[in-house]
Design a protein around this motif. Structure first.
Motif, mmCIF file in Angstrom:
data_model
loop_
_atom_site.group_PDB
_atom_site.id
_atom_site.type_symbol
_atom_site.label_atom_id
_atom_site.label_comp_id
_atom_site.label_asym_id
_atom_site.label_seq_id
_atom_site.Cartn_x
_atom_site.Cartn_y
_atom_site.Cartn_z
ATOM 1 N N MET A 82 -4.938 -3.498 -27.079
ATOM 2 C CA MET A 82 -3.862 -4.459 -27.308
ATOM 3 C C MET A 82 -2.791 -3.882 -28.229
ATOM 4 N N THR A 83 -3.202 -3.112 -29.227
ATOM 5 C CA THR A 83 -2.238 -2.485 -30.122
ATOM 6 C C THR A 83 -1.386 -1.462 -29.368
ATOM 7 N N ALA A 84 -2.039 -0.650 -28.552
ATOM 8 C CA ALA A 84 -1.294 0.333 -27.752
ATOM 9 C C ALA A 84 -0.300 -0.376 -26.837
ATOM 10 N N ASN A 85 -0.736 -1.470 -26.232
ATOM 11 C CA ASN A 85 0.144 -2.231 -25.346
ATOM 12 C C ASN A 85 1.372 -2.733 -26.097
ATOM 13 N N ARG A 86 1.185 -3.253 -27.298
ATOM 14 C CA ARG A 86 2.315 -3.770 -28.083
ATOM 15 C C ARG A 86 3.283 -2.650 -28.480
ATOM 16 N N VAL A 87 2.736 -1.499 -28.894
ATOM 17 C CA VAL A 87 3.593 -0.390 -29.310
ATOM 18 C C VAL A 87 4.345 0.185 -28.110
ATOM 19 N N ILE A 88 3.648 0.398 -27.027
ATOM 20 C CA ILE A 88 4.260 1.008 -25.844
ATOM 21 C C ILE A 88 5.318 0.095 -25.227
ATOM 22 N N ASP A 89 5.068 -1.211 -25.224
ATOM 23 C CA ASP A 89 5.989 -2.156 -24.585
ATOM 24 C C ASP A 89 6.962 -2.821 -25.553
ATOM 25 N N ARG A 90 7.092 -2.328 -26.769
ATOM 26 C CA ARG A 90 7.921 -3.016 -27.769
ATOM 27 C C ARG A 90 9.382 -3.144 -27.342
ATOM 28 N N HIS A 91 9.917 -2.141 -26.649
ATOM 29 C CA HIS A 91 11.322 -2.219 -26.227
ATOM 30 C C HIS A 91 11.497 -3.226 -25.088
ATOM 31 N N ARG A 132 7.330 -11.845 -30.942
ATOM 32 C CA ARG A 132 6.108 -11.152 -31.367
ATOM 33 C C ARG A 132 6.407 -10.303 -32.591
ATOM 34 N N HIS A 133 5.378 -9.991 -33.338
ATOM 35 C CA HIS A 133 5.542 -9.334 -34.640
ATOM 36 C C HIS A 133 6.298 -8.009 -34.581
ATOM 37 N N LEU A 134 6.015 -7.187 -33.603
ATOM 38 C CA LEU A 134 6.665 -5.876 -33.541
ATOM 39 C C LEU A 134 8.139 -5.971 -33.118
ATOM 40 N N PRO A 135 8.469 -6.652 -32.015
ATOM 41 C CA PRO A 135 9.887 -6.755 -31.650
ATOM 42 C C PRO A 135 10.714 -7.518 -32.693
ATOM 43 N N ALA A 136 10.090 -8.483 -33.368
ATOM 44 C CA ALA A 136 10.816 -9.270 -34.368
ATOM 45 C C ALA A 136 10.953 -8.526 -35.696
ATOM 46 N N GLY A 137 10.300 -7.388 -35.844
ATOM 47 C CA GLY A 137 10.402 -6.599 -37.062
ATOM 48 C C GLY A 137 9.482 -7.046 -38.186
ATOM 49 N N SER A 163 5.831 -2.950 -38.642
ATOM 50 C CA SER A 163 6.469 -1.699 -38.235
ATOM 51 C C SER A 163 5.599 -0.977 -37.213
ATOM 52 N N VAL A 164 6.196 -0.031 -36.537
ATOM 53 C CA VAL A 164 5.457 0.785 -35.571
ATOM 54 C C VAL A 164 4.357 1.568 -36.291
ATOM 55 N N ILE A 165 4.639 2.020 -37.503
ATOM 56 C CA ILE A 165 3.632 2.749 -38.288
ATOM 57 C C ILE A 165 2.426 1.859 -38.566
ATOM 58 N N ASP A 166 2.660 0.579 -38.891
ATOM 59 C CA ASP A 166 1.559 -0.359 -39.121
ATOM 60 C C ASP A 166 0.681 -0.465 -37.877
ATOM 61 N N MET A 167 1.309 -0.598 -36.747
ATOM 62 C CA MET A 167 0.560 -0.755 -35.494
ATOM 63 C C MET A 167 -0.168 0.531 -35.115
ATOM 64 N N LYS A 168 0.484 1.669 -35.319
ATOM 65 C CA LYS A 168 -0.186 2.937 -35.005
ATOM 66 C C LYS A 168 -1.366 3.164 -35.945
ATOM 67 N N THR A 169 -1.224 2.771 -37.195
ATOM 68 C CA THR A 169 -2.344 2.879 -38.139
ATOM 69 C C THR A 169 -3.505 2.012 -37.674
ATOM 70 N N MET A 170 -3.191 0.791 -37.235
ATOM 71 C CA MET A 170 -4.247 -0.093 -36.733
ATOM 72 C C MET A 170 -4.902 0.510 -35.490
ATOM 73 N N ALA A 171 -4.127 1.154 -34.639
ATOM 74 C CA ALA A 171 -4.684 1.780 -33.443
ATOM 75 C C ALA A 171 -5.610 2.939 -33.808
ATOM 76 N N VAL A 172 -5.210 3.752 -34.765
ATOM 77 C CA VAL A 172 -6.038 4.893 -35.179
ATOM 78 C C VAL A 172 -7.341 4.410 -35.823
ATOM 79 N N VAL A 173 -7.247 3.400 -36.675
ATOM 80 C CA VAL A 173 -8.450 2.847 -37.303
ATOM 81 C C VAL A 173 -9.361 2.240 -36.245
ATOM 82 N N SER A 174 -8.787 1.517 -35.295
ATOM 83 C CA SER A 174 -9.575 0.917 -34.213
ATOM 84 C C SER A 174 -10.262 1.983 -33.373
#
Length: 161
Positions: free
Chosen positions: A44-53, A64-69, A72-83
């Motif tokens: 789900m995190t990858a989906n949000r980051v990849i489809d943010r635009h 949604r949190h990412l498009p609305a700012g 950040s993309v870094i926050d989501m990528k960190t969550m993806a790496v931890v996951s």
């Protein structure tokens, strides 16, 4: 948590006259749940980051949190790496075959959002991703339940015998 019931389906009911087996199966069920939760979070995190635009252009998704700012993309990528890390740890705790196949499942979950750009079968591919849950659960406990060596499927002593 659509796949949560599905990943628990192949789990055998422990026999109460074998407390050691019950403990092993409960441990396996715990790590199966951990693996499922973190794999889903990764996907789900990858989906949000990849489809943010794309999401930012859709009024329904723009809040949604990412498009609305709000994130950040870094926050989501960190969550993806931890996951991903927690998913691999949980797979390691199950058995070697689970660990070997975990990166394949993770790659599939990360690749899925891209399929929406070039095929009309994206929902079918998402269904395949969801159908991996019970199959992965079975792989995670097959050695415990049947006493099968995960790589060569040779019969060994069954824990219930």
């Amino acid at each position: 948590m659509d796949a949560l019931p599905a990943h628990l389906c192949p789990r055998p009911t422990p026999r109460h006259d074998h407390p050691a087996l019950c403990a092993v199966l409960q441990r396996a069920a715990s790590f199966l749940s951990i693996a499922m939760i973190f794999a889903r979070t990764l996907g789900m995190t990858a989906n949000r980051v990849i489809d943010r635009h794309i999401d930012s252009k859709n009024p329904r998704n723009a809040v949604r949190h990412l498009p609305a700012g709000k994130l950040s993309v870094i926050d989501m990528k960190t969550m993806a790496v931890v996951s991903l890390g927690m998913f691999l740890v949980a797979a390691y705790q199950l058995n070697m075959l689970s660990l070997v196949l975990a990166p394949v499942a993770a790659a599939y979950l990360i690749f899925y959002p891209y399929t929406k750009r070039f095929t009309w079968t994206a929902n079918l591919l998402l269904g395949i991703a969801l159908s991996m849950a019970p199959i992965a659960a079975w792989i995670g406990i097959i050695k415990l339940c049947l006493g099968i060596n995960s790589f060569n499927f040779s019969q060994t002593k069954r824990p219930c015998d």
